[in-house]
Motif scaffolding. Sequence first.
Motif: not given
Length: 399
Positions: A217-225, A227-245
């Motif tokens: 998923f693409k998400i516009k959130d500079p603060g979230l960006a 956090l890249s690489g954190v968690g089972p819901m992985l945060v990327t430079h464009w949004g969120v990824s990972g198994p749960v997403i």
Amino acid sequence: MKLGVGVSSFVDSCCFAHPSTFISNSNNLFRVNLSLSLHFPTNPNPNPKSKNEVLVVVGGGPAGIYGAIWAKTIAPNLNILAENYPRGHKELRGSFFSMHSPADTMSWFTHHGVKLKTESDGRVFPVSNSSSSVIDCLMNEIKQKGVSMQTGKSVSTAATNAAGKFFLKLEKRNSDSTDLMEADYLLLATGSSMQGYSLAGQFGHSIVDPVPSLFTFKIKDPGLAVLSGVGPMLVTHWGVSGPVILRLSAWSARNLYGSSYKGTLIVDFAPDLNNEKVKSILLNHKKLFAKQKVVNSSPTEFGLVKRFWKYLLNREGFADDVLWASISSNALFGIASLLKQCVFEVTGKGQFKDEFVTAGGVPLSEISLNTMESKLHSNLFFAGEILNIDGVTGGFNFQ
């Protein structure tokens, strides 16, 4: 549209009989000369027919290769799928699983030298964490079975002649020349390519419109960006990824397609705790650590990394120097609400071709699931992603 997902912990992590044969996707073709019938009976050793028959497998991916291997060893089925998936799980609970279960597939790969491991969420990967282990296994097996691959060819048209045999037109890449081929049986395992849908249509099959599945998923959130690489819901430079997403995108593939991949994502970062319990934990933490800065001290019950805790506080407007003692109960309840219902605006999906699989294809209602044979045309078989079935992990498609 709204999408909801629960993430149990948000912590740093990292994530995985004398035959000859030809298989074809747009570049690969297999041909199997068989002295047997390919209706895949439950008896693994049927009496072969006396004449030499031909199976052509269109599609050089895992489903096609696995199908060719099993055809050569007179297996009861062409491919196997795990239970309870976004499309197809109800149909597959019947005769399909009774003939070839997920355990059978795992046993086959283990027997052929691929050591496997099962993740906590039930997904199975090679111990090597490398897809080449699976690819090498399949390619070695087709060589041992006498399967030879031709590249640079594709089947453009298919029909049947008066004798009921398949008549195929093969086009060569980078050439205007064509070849013609006759076959007794045809297996379409072309994945999500338009070539396979076209061939299926030539035999009267309908196609459920294909749409992407298993995507980020693409998400516009500079603060979230940050956090890249954190968690089972992985945060990327464009949004969120990972198994749960990826799982969520699979279940909502068509709804997301219909909304142009825009919507509201609601994440529960404490799914094992109800709202009142979350509030109680925060209030108790305030009493115990009143003189500490909020940014430096988060309740361990939530399992949050410091970067993400700071992100939540920033979203609630807390300054970095505020102490636990100075936070009002209403402000704490605001943090609790954010933990239980953290809202993100989805602005799109990951880049085109980043998705792992496709939802859509030949409807399962047009396939006999105990043989994978077409109900509309005898001796025509299907396997893999050309069917309207997909799962919550990419490896599903060749299982």
